[in-house]
Design a protein around this motif. Sequence first.
Motif, PDB file in Angstrom:
ATOM      1  N   ASP A 181      12.026  90.649 -12.256  1.00 43.03           N
ATOM      2  CA  ASP A 181      12.635  91.036 -10.987  1.00 43.03           C
ATOM      3  C   ASP A 181      13.722  92.098 -11.162  1.00 43.03           C
ATOM      4  O   ASP A 181      14.356  92.492 -10.184  1.00 43.03           O
ATOM      5  N   ARG A 182      13.947  92.547 -12.381  1.00 45.34           N
ATOM      6  CA  ARG A 182      15.038  93.485 -12.663  1.00 45.34           C
ATOM      7  C   ARG A 182      14.509  94.899 -12.864  1.00 45.34           C
ATOM      8  O   ARG A 182      13.573  95.131 -13.631  1.00 45.34           O
ATOM      9  N   ALA A 183      15.126  95.862 -12.175  1.00 44.31           N
ATOM     10  CA  ALA A 183      14.783  97.271 -12.377  1.00 44.31           C
ATOM     11  C   ALA A 183      15.512  97.778 -13.618  1.00 44.31           C
ATOM     12  O   ALA A 183      16.744  97.741 -13.689  1.00 44.31           O
ATOM     13  N   ILE A 184      14.730  98.248 -14.610  1.00 40.87           N
ATOM     14  CA  ILE A 184      15.342  98.727 -15.860  1.00 40.87           C
ATOM     15  C   ILE A 184      15.084 100.211 -16.106  1.00 40.87           C
ATOM     16  O   ILE A 184      15.570 100.760 -17.098  1.00 40.87           O
ATOM     17  N   GLY A 185      14.340 100.862 -15.223  1.00 37.65           N
ATOM     18  CA  GLY A 185      14.052 102.279 -15.431  1.00 37.65           C
ATOM     19  C   GLY A 185      13.779 103.004 -14.142  1.00 37.65           C
ATOM     20  O   GLY A 185      13.408 102.385 -13.131  1.00 37.65           O
ATOM     21  N   LEU A 186      13.971 104.326 -14.192  1.00 39.20           N
ATOM     22  CA  LEU A 186      13.733 105.182 -13.034  1.00 39.20           C
ATOM     23  C   LEU A 186      12.834 106.334 -13.459  1.00 39.20           C
ATOM     24  O   LEU A 186      13.061 106.971 -14.498  1.00 39.20           O
ATOM     25  N   LEU A 187      11.815 106.592 -12.661  1.00 41.86           N
ATOM     26  CA  LEU A 187      10.911 107.714 -12.867  1.00 41.86           C
ATOM     27  C   LEU A 187      10.754 108.444 -11.548  1.00 41.86           C
ATOM     28  O   LEU A 187      10.494 107.821 -10.520  1.00 41.86           O
ATOM     29  N   GLU A 188      10.932 109.755 -11.587  1.00 44.53           N
ATOM     30  CA  GLU A 188      10.756 110.557 -10.380  1.00 44.53           C
ATOM     31  C   GLU A 188       9.931 111.788 -10.705  1.00 44.53           C
ATOM     32  O   GLU A 188      10.249 112.542 -11.635  1.00 44.53           O
ATOM     33  N   LEU A 189       8.841 111.977  -9.964  1.00 42.97           N
ATOM     34  CA  LEU A 189       7.922 113.092 -10.159  1.00 42.97           C
ATOM     35  C   LEU A 189       7.909 113.954  -8.907  1.00 42.97           C
ATOM     36  O   LEU A 189       7.725 113.442  -7.797  1.00 42.97           O
ATOM     37  N   ASP A 190       8.083 115.255  -9.096  1.00 39.85           N
ATOM     38  CA  ASP A 190       8.186 116.185  -7.968  1.00 39.85           C
ATOM     39  C   ASP A 190       6.978 117.123  -7.987  1.00 39.85           C
ATOM     40  O   ASP A 190       6.828 117.952  -8.894  1.00 39.85           O
ATOM     41  N   PHE A 191       6.118 116.997  -6.976  1.00 40.50           N
ATOM     42  CA  PHE A 191       4.909 117.811  -6.860  1.00 40.50           C
ATOM     43  C   PHE A 191       5.053 118.901  -5.804  1.00 40.50           C
ATOM     44  O   PHE A 191       4.055 119.466  -5.361  1.00 40.50           O
ATOM     45  N   GLU A 195       3.456 124.116  -5.880  1.00 39.93           N
ATOM     46  CA  GLU A 195       1.999 124.084  -5.953  1.00 39.93           C
ATOM     47  C   GLU A 195       1.506 124.134  -7.399  1.00 39.93           C
ATOM     48  O   GLU A 195       1.951 124.950  -8.195  1.00 39.93           O
ATOM     49  N   SER A 196       0.588 123.234  -7.726  1.00 35.96           N
ATOM     50  CA  SER A 196      -0.065 123.168  -9.037  1.00 35.96           C
ATOM     51  C   SER A 196       0.869 122.770 -10.170  1.00 35.96           C
ATOM     52  O   SER A 196       0.524 122.921 -11.344  1.00 35.96           O
ATOM     53  N   GLU A 197       2.051 122.254  -9.823  1.00 36.91           N
ATOM     54  CA  GLU A 197       3.002 121.851 -10.847  1.00 36.91           C
ATOM     55  C   GLU A 197       3.552 120.461 -10.545  1.00 36.91           C
ATOM     56  O   GLU A 197       3.515 119.987  -9.409  1.00 36.91           O
ATOM     57  N   CYS A 198       4.049 119.839 -11.597  1.00 33.56           N
ATOM     58  CA  CYS A 198       4.791 118.584 -11.447  1.00 33.56           C
ATOM     59  C   CYS A 198       6.023 118.676 -12.321  1.00 33.56           C
ATOM     60  O   CYS A 198       5.931 119.001 -13.509  1.00 33.56           O
TER      61      CYS A 198
END
Length: 205
Positions: A100-110, A113-116
Amino acid sequence: MKTENPPLPSGYSAVPPGKLANVETRLEMFARPPAKAAPETDASLVLKRWLSPEIEAYRALFRAVGEDWMWVSRLVMADDKLAAILRDPQVEVFRLMDGDRAIGLLELDFREESECELTFFGLVADAIGKGAGRFLMDRAIEIAWSRPIRRFWVHTCTFDHPSAVKFYQRSGFRPYAFMVEVIDDPRLVGLMPKNAAAHVPLIEF
């Protein structure tokens, strides 16, 4: 990749009082790297999509993950601007959960165009060095390349964990540029405690 930022002069440049300067390394990949054997990790680790997170909850996790590494951008960003980013369907935010514990953060930005862009990637302090980072990166690569992109990129800096650049390179990224960033020291303006990011000297004046 070309940038519009003017080049710095050769030699030393003075950093004004109350400011911090760090060197950013930008890295990229143009194809999904070959799959590797999955590391042994705690079976309780699960990556969950975080849809339209509340600003306060998002900043709390952002701070828990990033305070030791001087993550400050989302702490000083106006609430409405941050809310617009987090609501954007082209920005995908995830929490790495250990039970139940959040231990990490991931953020992806699309949004490009054609990139992340791997915008944010990190773990809380007591989760580092136990395989959770590799688990999180493998999921990040899988998600990014499931979309029709041609380039996946990330930036790290001298405020970050000393193993960050090597970790990204082992993950398939290759460095392509350096940038220098100058910011207000968040410890001097009350955004972070004065003992945060102890590897970055605090100069009071």
